[in-house]
Design an enzyme around this catalytic site. Structure first.
Site, PDB file in Angstrom:
ATOM      1  N   HIS A  37       0.842  -1.207   0.000  1.00 39.65           N
ATOM      2  CA  HIS A  37       0.000   0.000   0.000  1.00 39.65           C
ATOM      3  C   HIS A  37       0.875   1.255   0.000  1.00 39.65           C
ATOM      4  CE1 HIS A  37      -2.844  -2.852   2.136  1.00 39.65           C
ATOM      5  NE2 HIS A  37      -3.597  -2.405   1.153  1.00 39.65           N
ATOM      6  N   GLN A 153      -9.178  -7.285 -10.361  1.00 38.14           N
ATOM      7  CA  GLN A 153      -9.816  -6.058  -9.853  1.00 38.14           C
ATOM      8  C   GLN A 153      -9.407  -4.852 -10.709  1.00 38.14           C
ATOM      9  OE1 GLN A 153     -10.426  -4.845  -5.589  1.00 38.14           O
ATOM     10  NE2 GLN A 153      -8.550  -3.705  -5.926  1.00 38.14           N
TER      11      GLN A 153
HETATM   12  O1  PAF Z   1      -8.185  -3.632  -3.132  1.00 41.48           O
HETATM   13  C1  PAF Z   1      -8.805  -3.274  -2.120  1.00 41.48           C
HETATM   14  O2  PAF Z   1      -8.247  -3.094  -1.041  1.00 41.48           O
HETATM   15  C2  PAF Z   1     -10.309  -3.076  -2.213  1.00 41.48           C
HETATM   16  O3  PAF Z   1     -10.882  -4.005  -3.059  1.00 41.48           O
HETATM   17  C3  PAF Z   1     -10.707  -1.645  -2.618  1.00 41.48           C
HETATM   18  C4  PAF Z   1     -10.229  -1.320  -4.020  1.00 41.48           C
HETATM   19  C5  PAF Z   1     -10.123  -0.659  -1.632  1.00 41.48           C
HETATM   20  C6  PAF Z   1     -12.225  -1.501  -2.597  1.00 41.48           C
HETATM   21  O4  PAF Z   1     -12.745  -1.769  -1.336  1.00 41.48           O
END
Ligand code: PAF
Length: 284
Positions: A37, A153
């Protein structure tokens, strides 16, 4: 760095920043932050003027109540980590703030949402699209940063932006790995020691599969990955597919055109891990 919990207070601040002509970079997260992150936050800091990070464990994307209940929630530690970065605003809303009434929208991402994760986590990507569309609407970023680890995603988010005609640039960011190769994930801290020990076999087998693909068929490479990961005795492969990076359709032969990505999901005890690797061998 300032923390906001309401949409109105965050928006009032961001409106002022946008009024000054500043470009907003947005990193949506569910917290339990790790180096992966932080690399997104760093990249956002390099590419935009103002960095907004959201921390929200989104209930609509969990198709398993236990998984939602057990998802790590570590706001104080997350804020400490973000304070080490160039992060300007953190948005950590309550569930009621984001979902004052149930959101019944149903997105259609076609094949992108039915393969791989879609097969094993029905409704998951609709929940992701619900929350990300809301967050995009709240933050109104110029650029949004997503990790390549959640490869499917990423494809869904790109499609969402096209479908909603949003003027947001989606910036894919590289996978960050532990020293032993395990892709960083908030779920790693839930792994029992014996599973953590054998989890690097996932990335190891992807890398070997990439090498083996030079002189083996797609079917043989797939079998190799299944046998290697399941052969640890503890990890259990849910799926391994080698797909076209745009359509996510499994390839049949190395001569298929397009970039090929090996995508895997593995059950490690009660913890589910995913990973992927771009197959970069040039097949003749
Ligand atoms: O990847 C993530 O942590 C989640 O899927 C996101 C994009 C924050 C959506 O809740």
């Amino acid at each position: 760095m300032k923390l906001y919990t309401t949409i109105s207070s965050l928006q009032a601040t961001l409106k002022k920043e946008q009024g000054k002509g500043f470009k907003i970079g947005f990193v949506p997260t569910m917290g339990a932050l790790h180096e992966g992150h932080l690399s997104l936050v760093k990249q956002a800091g390099e590419m935009t003027d103002i960095v907004v990070v959201s921390i929200f464990v989104n209930p609509t994307q969990f198709n398993d109540a236990n998984d939602l209940a057990n998802y790590p929630r570590t706001l104080d530690a997350d804020l400490e980590k973000l304070a080490t970065q160039r992060c300007d605003y953190v948005f950590s809303p309550s569930v009621d703030e984001i979902y004052p009434v149930p959101d019944t929208r149903r997105f259609d991402f076609g094949n992108l949402e039915t393969v791989m994760e879609g097969e094993f986590r029905p409704g998951h990507f609709n929940g992701v699209a619900l929350v990300v569309s809301k967050l995009f609407n709240i933050v109104q970023p110029d650029k949004a940063f997503f990790g390549r680890k959640d490869f499917q995603q990423l494809a869904i988010i790109k499609s969402l932006v096209l479908q909603l005609k949003l003027a947001i640039e989606i910036v894919p960011c590289e996978i960050v790995r532990e020293m032993d190769g395990l892709a960083m994930s908030s779920r790693n801290k839930l792994l029992l020691p014996e599973y953590r020990k054998c989890a690097p076999a996932i990335y190891q087998s992807l890398m070997e599969a990439n090498e083996f693909s030079l002189d083996r068929s797609v079917a043989e490479v797939k079998e190799f990955v299944l046998n290697t990961v399941n052969g640890t005795g503890l990890l259990k492969v849910e799926y391994f597919e080698i797909v076209d990076d745009r359509t996510l359709i499994p390839i049949q032969s190395w001569s298929d055109t397009g970039i090929k990505v090996g995508c895997i999901a593995v059950q490690a005890g009660k913890v589910r891990l995913i990973d992927n690797l771009i197959f970069n061998i040039n097949h003749k």
